[in-house]
Design a protein around this motif. Structure first.
Motif, PDB file in Angstrom:
ATOM      1  N   ALA A 109     -20.448 -13.025 -62.953  1.00 18.66           N
ATOM      2  CA  ALA A 109     -19.996 -11.654 -63.183  1.00 18.66           C
ATOM      3  C   ALA A 109     -18.512 -11.672 -63.549  1.00 18.66           C
ATOM      4  N   VAL A 110     -18.198 -11.190 -64.735  1.00 19.70           N
ATOM      5  CA  VAL A 110     -16.823 -11.272 -65.257  1.00 19.70           C
ATOM      6  C   VAL A 110     -16.276  -9.883 -65.507  1.00 19.70           C
ATOM      7  N   ARG A 111     -15.007  -9.684 -65.097  1.00 25.55           N
ATOM      8  CA  ARG A 111     -14.355  -8.386 -65.245  1.00 25.55           C
ATOM      9  C   ARG A 111     -12.986  -8.564 -65.896  1.00 25.55           C
ATOM     10  N   GLY A 112     -12.655  -7.692 -66.825  1.00 25.34           N
ATOM     11  CA  GLY A 112     -11.382  -7.788 -67.525  1.00 25.34           C
ATOM     12  C   GLY A 112     -10.187  -7.446 -66.673  1.00 25.34           C
ATOM     13  N   GLY A 113     -10.368  -6.517 -65.737  1.00 21.13           N
ATOM     14  CA  GLY A 113      -9.299  -6.116 -64.838  1.00 21.13           C
ATOM     15  C   GLY A 113      -9.527  -6.646 -63.445  1.00 21.13           C
ATOM     16  N   ALA A 114      -8.846  -6.018 -62.478  1.00 21.52           N
ATOM     17  CA  ALA A 114      -8.979  -6.420 -61.071  1.00 21.52           C
ATOM     18  C   ALA A 114      -9.565  -5.257 -60.280  1.00 21.52           C
ATOM     19  N   LEU A 166      -8.631 -10.013 -69.080  1.00 21.16           N
ATOM     20  CA  LEU A 166      -7.874  -9.358 -70.155  1.00 21.16           C
ATOM     21  C   LEU A 166      -6.384  -9.685 -70.096  1.00 21.16           C
ATOM     22  N   VAL A 167      -5.964 -10.422 -69.080  1.00 23.89           N
ATOM     23  CA  VAL A 167      -4.578 -10.880 -69.040  1.00 23.89           C
ATOM     24  C   VAL A 167      -4.374 -11.865 -70.196  1.00 23.89           C
ATOM     25  N   GLY A 168      -3.341 -11.624 -70.982  1.00 23.63           N
ATOM     26  CA  GLY A 168      -3.126 -12.401 -72.187  1.00 23.63           C
ATOM     27  C   GLY A 168      -3.654 -11.704 -73.420  1.00 23.63           C
ATOM     28  N   VAL A 169      -4.465 -10.670 -73.194  1.00 17.06           N
ATOM     29  CA  VAL A 169      -4.994  -9.847 -74.290  1.00 17.06           C
ATOM     30  C   VAL A 169      -4.345  -8.473 -74.280  1.00 17.06           C
ATOM     31  N   ASN A 170      -4.277  -7.878 -73.089  1.00 16.64           N
ATOM     32  CA  ASN A 170      -3.659  -6.568 -72.895  1.00 16.64           C
ATOM     33  C   ASN A 170      -2.228  -6.770 -72.404  1.00 16.64           C
ATOM     34  N   ALA A 191      -3.680 -14.409 -62.693  1.00 16.12           N
ATOM     35  CA  ALA A 191      -4.899 -14.548 -63.497  1.00 16.12           C
ATOM     36  C   ALA A 191      -5.262 -16.008 -63.706  1.00 16.12           C
ATOM     37  N   ALA A 192      -4.252 -16.843 -63.945  1.00 16.90           N
ATOM     38  CA  ALA A 192      -4.505 -18.272 -64.145  1.00 16.90           C
ATOM     39  C   ALA A 192      -5.093 -18.895 -62.886  1.00 16.90           C
ATOM     40  N   ARG A 193      -4.573 -18.508 -61.734  1.00 18.43           N
ATOM     41  CA  ARG A 193      -5.088 -19.041 -60.475  1.00 18.43           C
ATOM     42  C   ARG A 193      -6.525 -18.560 -60.228  1.00 18.43           C
ATOM     43  N   MET A 194      -6.787 -17.299 -60.504  1.00 14.76           N
ATOM     44  CA  MET A 194      -8.128 -16.764 -60.313  1.00 14.76           C
ATOM     45  C   MET A 194      -9.123 -17.422 -61.265  1.00 14.76           C
ATOM     46  N   ARG A 195      -8.678 -17.716 -62.485  1.00 14.56           N
ATOM     47  CA  ARG A 195      -9.553 -18.381 -63.447  1.00 14.56           C
ATOM     48  C   ARG A 195      -9.902 -19.788 -62.977  1.00 14.56           C
ATOM     49  N   GLN A 196      -8.914 -20.507 -62.460  1.00 11.85           N
ATOM     50  CA  GLN A 196      -9.167 -21.855 -61.961  1.00 11.85           C
ATOM     51  C   GLN A 196     -10.143 -21.832 -60.792  1.00 11.85           C
ATOM     52  N   GLU A 197      -9.972 -20.856 -59.910  1.00  6.38           N
ATOM     53  CA  GLU A 197     -10.873 -20.746 -58.761  1.00  6.38           C
ATOM     54  C   GLU A 197     -12.298 -20.436 -59.214  1.00  6.38           C
ATOM     55  N   ALA A 198     -12.427 -19.551 -60.194  1.00  4.59           N
ATOM     56  CA  ALA A 198     -13.757 -19.199 -60.695  1.00  4.59           C
ATOM     57  C   ALA A 198     -14.408 -20.392 -61.374  1.00  4.59           C
ATOM     58  N   LEU A 253      -0.876  -6.151 -68.857  1.00  9.23           N
ATOM     59  CA  LEU A 253      -1.245  -7.020 -67.736  1.00  9.23           C
ATOM     60  C   LEU A 253      -0.462  -8.322 -67.716  1.00  9.23           C
ATOM     61  N   ASP A 254       0.519  -8.462 -68.591  1.00 12.47           N
ATOM     62  CA  ASP A 254       1.267  -9.722 -68.688  1.00 12.47           C
ATOM     63  C   ASP A 254       1.909 -10.141 -67.373  1.00 12.47           C
ATOM     64  N   GLN A 255       2.285  -9.165 -66.552  1.00 10.74           N
ATOM     65  CA  GLN A 255       2.957  -9.473 -65.292  1.00 10.74           C
ATOM     66  C   GLN A 255       2.043 -10.220 -64.315  1.00 10.74           C
ATOM     67  N   PHE A 256       0.747 -10.222 -64.597  1.00  7.96           N
ATOM     68  CA  PHE A 256      -0.210 -10.868 -63.698  1.00  7.96           C
ATOM     69  C   PHE A 256      -0.676 -12.224 -64.220  1.00  7.96           C
ATOM     70  N   SER A 257       0.085 -12.827 -65.130  1.00  4.84           N
ATOM     71  CA  SER A 257      -0.350 -14.070 -65.775  1.00  4.84           C
ATOM     72  C   SER A 257      -0.607 -15.189 -64.776  1.00  4.84           C
TER      73      SER A 257
END
Length: 216
Positions: free
Chosen positions: A135-140, A178-182, A192-199, A185-189
């Motif tokens: 399950a993938v979501r663009g936001g948080a 959507l971080v890196g797209v929107n 987002a990278a950490r959450m992506r690695q965990e996923a 959301l740049d402040q959450f880079s």
């Protein structure tokens, strides 16, 4: 040995849900290199919009009195269930669209349920099969975020797959895609990278578990 894989993303390239699901599939293939994969890309190859209604109305008349459209819908529903029944393990990759379930995934579920083997109140033909839901979501949407509770898809999908169909379900959730797209959301880079690695790590782990839990 067969893995059934459904992708609900409407994107041909760059789909985050498909990318995470690829990791699950890679682990499955590593454990079962000679296995096949049955693919159902409902996001890019959607089911006919009228199939569910035709399948529902077909159940109310004798088979010999069904219209060609009703007969086709019943046959399509049966083929969808055949794909599930014939697989040793199941993989579902689904993005969050407009805070709800992908219409293509919902249409697929609705049509599957019209088949007697998966009908409400019946013993699900897939009960006990191992499965992974991505399950993938663009936001948080987690606890404490401004949009906590806005994800109306993941809970519903869990209910169908785990509670109604009684699959042996594991779930991978990935957020902030959507971080890196929107730019907003740049402040959450970093987050987002950490959450992506965990996923991604969890997807690999679930892929190994999926392979080990395959139906006998």
């Amino acid at each position: 040995m067969t893995l059934f894989r459904l992708d609900a993303s409407i994107r041909v390239d760059g789909s985050h849900s498909s990318r995470i699901a690829d990791l699950v599939e890679q682990e499955w293939r590593s454990a079962h290199p000679d296995s096949g994969v049955v693919r159902r890309p409902v996001g890019t190859e959607p089911l006919p919009a009228d199939a569910w209604a035709n399948a529902v109305t077909a159940a109310r008349v004798p088979a010999e009195q069904r219209t060609p459209a009703q007969a086709e819908a019943v046959a399509l529903a049966a083929s969808l269930v055949d794909e599930l029944v014939g697989a040793e393990a199941l993989l579902f990759a689904t993005p969050l669209y407009n805070y709800g379930v992908s219409q293509h995934f919902k249409a697929w579920v609705d049509l599957v349920i019209t088949d007697p083997r998966m009908a409400s109140g019946a013993e699900p033909a897939v009960a006990g099969k191992p499965a992974v839901l991505v399950a993938v979501r663009g936001g948080a949407y987690g606890a404490g975020t401004p949009r906590e509770g806005w994800d109306h898809a993941t809970g519903w999908m869990r209910r169908i797959l785990a509670d109604v169909w009684r699959l042996d379900l594991l779930v991978v959730e990935s957020e902030f895609t959507l971080v890196g797209v929107n730019p907003a959301l740049d402040q959450f880079s970093e987050l987002a990278a950490r959450m992506r690695q965990e996923a991604e790590s969890l997807a690999r782990a679930h892929g190994r578990t999926l392979a080990s839990r395959r139906a006998a």
